[in-house]
Design a protein around this motif. Sequence first.
Motif, mmCIF file in Angstrom:
data_model
loop_
_atom_site.group_PDB
_atom_site.id
_atom_site.type_symbol
_atom_site.label_atom_id
_atom_site.label_comp_id
_atom_site.label_asym_id
_atom_site.label_seq_id
_atom_site.Cartn_x
_atom_site.Cartn_y
_atom_site.Cartn_z
ATOM 1 N N ARG A 84 34.053 -4.081 -5.977
ATOM 2 C CA ARG A 84 34.444 -4.216 -4.581
ATOM 3 C C ARG A 84 35.944 -4.202 -4.386
ATOM 4 N NH1 ARG A 84 29.878 -2.464 -3.282
ATOM 5 N NH2 ARG A 84 28.168 -3.919 -3.363
ATOM 6 N N PRO A 144 24.380 -4.580 -2.104
ATOM 7 C CA PRO A 144 24.242 -4.174 -3.502
ATOM 8 C C PRO A 144 25.182 -3.015 -3.851
ATOM 9 C CG PRO A 144 22.401 -3.364 -2.214
ATOM 10 C CD PRO A 144 23.201 -4.227 -1.291
ATOM 11 N N LYS A 177 28.174 10.682 -4.451
ATOM 12 C CA LYS A 177 28.585 10.425 -5.831
ATOM 13 C C LYS A 177 28.801 8.934 -6.008
ATOM 14 C CE LYS A 177 29.212 14.536 -7.861
ATOM 15 N NZ LYS A 177 27.993 15.106 -7.293
ATOM 16 N N LEU A 222 29.504 -0.017 0.961
ATOM 17 C CA LEU A 222 30.470 -0.961 1.541
ATOM 18 C C LEU A 222 31.848 -0.325 1.657
ATOM 19 C CD1 LEU A 222 29.641 -4.371 -0.181
ATOM 20 C CD2 LEU A 222 28.681 -3.344 1.864
ATOM 21 N N ASP A 280 21.531 3.703 6.630
ATOM 22 C CA ASP A 280 20.703 4.907 6.467
ATOM 23 C C ASP A 280 21.603 6.091 6.814
ATOM 24 O OD1 ASP A 280 18.924 6.972 6.819
ATOM 25 O OD2 ASP A 280 17.350 5.749 7.688
ATOM 26 N N ASP A 281 21.735 6.373 8.102
ATOM 27 C CA ASP A 281 22.685 7.403 8.509
ATOM 28 C C ASP A 281 24.057 6.735 8.613
ATOM 29 O OD1 ASP A 281 23.041 10.183 10.037
ATOM 30 O OD2 ASP A 281 24.218 8.616 11.027
ATOM 31 N N LEU A 282 25.025 7.299 7.911
ATOM 32 C CA LEU A 282 26.329 6.646 7.801
ATOM 33 C C LEU A 282 27.004 6.453 9.167
ATOM 34 C CD1 LEU A 282 28.441 5.489 5.894
ATOM 35 C CD2 LEU A 282 29.380 7.762 5.630
HETATM 36 N N1 LIG Z 1 24.857 6.371 4.635
HETATM 37 C C1 LIG Z 1 25.255 7.136 3.630
HETATM 38 N N2 LIG Z 1 24.784 8.378 3.514
HETATM 39 C C2 LIG Z 1 25.166 9.169 2.486
HETATM 40 N N3 LIG Z 1 26.027 8.801 1.520
HETATM 41 C C3 LIG Z 1 26.539 7.557 1.583
HETATM 42 C C4 LIG Z 1 26.181 6.659 2.642
HETATM 43 N N4 LIG Z 1 26.844 5.516 2.432
HETATM 44 C C5 LIG Z 1 27.575 5.663 1.312
HETATM 45 N N5 LIG Z 1 27.388 6.887 0.811
HETATM 46 C C6 LIG Z 1 27.976 7.431 -0.413
HETATM 47 O O1 LIG Z 1 27.481 6.654 -1.507
HETATM 48 C C7 LIG Z 1 28.481 6.552 -2.501
HETATM 49 C C8 LIG Z 1 28.716 5.069 -2.806
HETATM 50 O O2 LIG Z 1 29.318 4.469 -1.664
HETATM 51 P P1 LIG Z 1 30.413 3.331 -1.799
HETATM 52 O O3 LIG Z 1 31.360 3.633 -2.879
HETATM 53 O O4 LIG Z 1 30.940 3.053 -0.449
HETATM 54 O O5 LIG Z 1 29.463 2.154 -2.261
HETATM 55 P P2 LIG Z 1 29.854 0.673 -2.576
HETATM 56 O O6 LIG Z 1 28.843 -0.179 -1.941
HETATM 57 O O7 LIG Z 1 31.249 0.407 -2.222
HETATM 58 O O8 LIG Z 1 29.629 0.648 -4.133
HETATM 59 P P3 LIG Z 1 30.409 -0.098 -5.326
HETATM 60 O O9 LIG Z 1 29.688 -1.363 -5.458
HETATM 61 O O10 LIG Z 1 30.209 0.783 -6.465
HETATM 62 O O11 LIG Z 1 31.827 -0.245 -4.951
HETATM 63 C C9 LIG Z 1 29.693 7.262 -1.955
HETATM 64 O O12 LIG Z 1 29.677 8.611 -2.468
HETATM 65 C C10 LIG Z 1 29.488 7.283 -0.474
HETATM 66 O O13 LIG Z 1 30.116 8.369 0.154
#
Ligand SMILES: Nc1ncnc2c1ncn2[C@@H]1O[C@H](COP(=O)(O)OP(=O)(O)OP(=O)(O)O)[C@@H](O)[C@H]1O
Length: 576
Positions: free
Chosen positions: A322, A376, A502, A381, A546-548
């Motif tokens: 994070r 998670p 990714k 996030l 779901d949808d970003l």
């Molecule tokens: N709603 C969404 N639709 C499609 N792709 C998404 C969506 N939300 C996040 N992603 C993609 O999922 C991947 C992981 O997102 P992100 O790095 O923000 O996760 P995180 O919760 O911060 O994870 P971490 O715990 O590894 O830091 C990124 O490639 C991001 O662009």
Amino acid sequence: MPALSTRTGSEIGLYELLSVLPSQLQPHVESADDRSFLHAMFGERSLHSLVKIHEKLQCYEDRAPTPVLDSAGSLAQNLTEELQGRSASNEIRELVKLLSKPHVKSLLSVHDTVARKSYDPELPPLPDDIDDEEDSVKIIRLVKNKEPLGATIKKDECSGAIIVARIMRGGAADRSGLIHVGDELKEVNGIPVDDKKPEEVIRILSQSQGAITFKVVPGIKEEAQSKEPKMFVKALFDYNPADDKAIPCKEAGLAFKKGDILQVMSQDDATWWQAKLEGDGNPRAGLIPSKHFQERRFAVWKPTTVTTLQRTPSKRFSGLRRSFRLSRRDKKTNKSMYECKRSDQYDTADVPTYEEVTTYRRKHGDRHRLVVLVGPTGVGLNELKRKLLISDPQHFSVTIPHTSRSKKHLESDGVEYHFISKHLFEADIQNSKFIEQGEYKGNYYGTSFDSVRSVLSKNKVCLLDVQPHTLRHLRTAEFKPYVVFVKPPSIERLRETRRNAKVISGKDDKNSSKSFSEEDFQEMISASQMMENQYGHLFEKVIVNDDLTVAFNELKQALRKVETETHWVPISWTHS
Ligand SMILES: Nc1ncnc2c1ncn2[C@@H]1O[C@H](COP(=O)(O)OP(=O)(O)OP(=O)(O)O)[C@@H](O)[C@H]1O
């Protein structure tokens, strides 16, 4: 609004007013549904008939004759008796016959009632069988509609008498002011209840319709009731009285959900409080387990819950990440690279029952509430944080982490990281300066409380993503955290929406990125469920990513409301 008159003064009848109302109101009603509702309501035939009758009665009232006497019944009776002794002419016989007819007697009786305007119902005569207790027996008559009586009863262990155990605040019995805790129930609708079980009495009551007559021996007077209590609590668990074997009366129970705000109306009973759902129009309180009682029950139930959670492998999502934005996992072992000392397993959160709350609205110029994002690994996030920062860089900001690793070329102290020595880092850990910290390749990384303060002091909204177990350290009057839980959608939707996404690695591991695997999705969902089970009571807002774009808009709107609207917060946050 234009005047609603077609004629003037007293000439306007209600009936005519009704006919013109729909057209007069038309310009003021926007929704088509509301317009057709108004038309239907004002055009209703029965309403028109009622209004006509009302108008006729009104006219009659203006010319109503005053009664000559209000004892026509007894006059007729006396006359009949007198005439009966006389020698009978045909007219006299006919008059006596007429006055003796039940219909005429009833008519005269109604006449007298109307003339005397004595419309109050006559109470039934007191039963004759009242013994020496006579002066301490009360006959109470309540008219029951569909609403329950709002009282519970119990059998007195020693005397075997049926006693009123509780009066639900605001319920029918309470509003009547006639029945009190401690009153002994002798009869219900003439049926003696001394020898009955409480369940049998409840059955008699539930089968009774309309007026119910109680014969009670008043108990010792209750203490003068305190003013309506104003304690509000946030429920931290779900409760359904139908599933509670301990509740004395399931029908009197109040069901609620985690996060509901309850107004506690009475804590007189150590085990069962009385409460209402905040904002509920129903004035009647319901029974809820008291804080102390529920804590004791949870303490008994807890061991199994904790065991289940601890057995579930939580290592994967327990890693430190994070705010440091380093790498998510080791590509070779597929394991979390940072082991945060405390986060290896969920700590047992405080037993969640109720939390006393009050309303809070941020005043202009006050520091912003800390926005904490929890979810998670891989749920998005950082993506959401990034979008917020881009949307308004002057308004939103993030913390700068600390590290004990040496500064790289092109890095500046206080930009990517605060670079400090290992020795100082360890001292800061000892002094609880960090919200969370961990070790990676022999170096420490951590987010300090001061880094949050630094953002807030610039009058910006600080966006922080942390492991949920740290929330307990952030829930203070100083930070007033607004905790948003970001939840993954169903696995099918994850497969669809994350097809091109990714798993992004952090700054220190720039080249590593890979697509999400099926295992990643499953892990994300199970981690999310565990977080919700264990910490759900601390989440103020749950957003499904779901949808970003939809998730982002929902988050942005929620954050706007946090700044401008009133929210419930722990009462301790407003007493600093
Ligand atoms: N709603 C969404 N639709 C499609 N792709 C998404 C969506 N939300 C996040 N992603 C993609 O999922 C991947 C992981 O997102 P992100 O790095 O923000 O996760 P995180 O919760 O911060 O994870 P971490 O715990 O590894 O830091 C990124 O490639 C991001 O662009």
